[in-house]
Design a protein around this motif. Structure first.
Motif, PDB file in Angstrom:
ATOM      1  N   ILE A   6       0.858  -1.182   0.000  1.00 42.10           N
ATOM      2  CA  ILE A   6       0.000   0.000   0.000  1.00 42.10           C
ATOM      3  C   ILE A   6       0.891   1.228   0.000  1.00 42.10           C
ATOM      4  O   ILE A   6       1.812   1.339   0.810  1.00 42.10           O
ATOM      5  N   GLU A   7       0.614   2.125  -0.929  1.00 44.85           N
ATOM      6  CA  GLU A   7       1.358   3.374  -0.977  1.00 44.85           C
ATOM      7  C   GLU A   7       0.488   4.451  -0.332  1.00 44.85           C
ATOM      8  O   GLU A   7      -0.522   4.874  -0.896  1.00 44.85           O
ATOM      9  N   ALA A   8       0.864   4.850   0.871  1.00 50.77           N
ATOM     10  CA  ALA A   8       0.083   5.843   1.606  1.00 50.77           C
ATOM     11  C   ALA A   8       0.482   7.249   1.174  1.00 50.77           C
ATOM     12  O   ALA A   8       1.643   7.527   0.899  1.00 50.77           O
ATOM     13  N   LYS A   9      -0.506   8.112   1.098  1.00 50.91           N
ATOM     14  CA  LYS A   9      -0.266   9.520   0.791  1.00 50.91           C
ATOM     15  C   LYS A   9      -0.770  10.344   1.965  1.00 50.91           C
ATOM     16  O   LYS A   9      -1.729   9.979   2.625  1.00 50.91           O
TER      17      LYS A   9
END
Length: 168
Positions: A6-9
């Motif tokens: 998961i690429e969190a922003k």
């Protein structure tokens, strides 16, 4: 058992509903309508121009400088270097969610477009157009929040200069 990455922003958002004296702030900000989108797409088709779009990164931070004081608390669990926990921070520019944030962004974009020679439509404030010295239409632009739908005559030296400066 395949783990999912998961690429969190992270996005800084303020609660405009909690702002005091918000009724004194101008908060209208024109956004493109369906009619404006039709005008851009129709112009693109009739002129045989490619329809394109731009998405402004961190648009609200690029808006006009604030003409008021806006103090915020950093989000829980987020520590800024040199800022003590629980401290307030004074914002220098508009932030997404601020009551007047969208207006500050639109004002900045309008100023940039006009400074580059574009004109604002008298019918729709989020629609801009560009003409060359002979009065020939060479570009149309529709602003919708932080996106710009546009079509231009890419062979025009004026458009090349305009687009280069717009992306700066």
């Amino acid at each position: 058992d395949n783990p999912v990455e998961i690429e969190a922003k992270v996005r800084l958002v303020v609660r405009g509903d909690q702002e005091k004296n918000k009724e004194d702030l101008r908060r209208d900000s024109p956004t493109g309508s369906l009619l404006g989108a039709h005008a851009v797409t129709q112009t693109s088709a009739s002129q045989h121009w490619t329809l394109k779009s731009l998405d402004a990164t961190n648009a609200y931070f690029q808006g006009e400088k604030l003409i008021r004081d806006l103090f915020i608390r950093p989000p829980k669990g987020f520590q800024l270097p040199g800022v003590l926990p629980g401290s307030l921070i004074k914002a220098a520019r508009s932030i997404y969610g601020a009551v007047d944030g969208a207006r500050a962004w639109w004002s900045k974009v309008k100023g940039v477009f006009i400074s580059l020679g574009a004109m604002v439509s008298m019918v729709e404030s989020a629609f801009f157009y560009l003409k060359d010295g002979a009065g020939r239409l060479i570009g149309v632009f529709l602003l919708h929040v932080d996106d710009v739908l546009y079509a231009v005559d890419e062979s025009s030296p004026i458009v090349k200069k305009f687009m280069k400066r717009l992306k700066e």
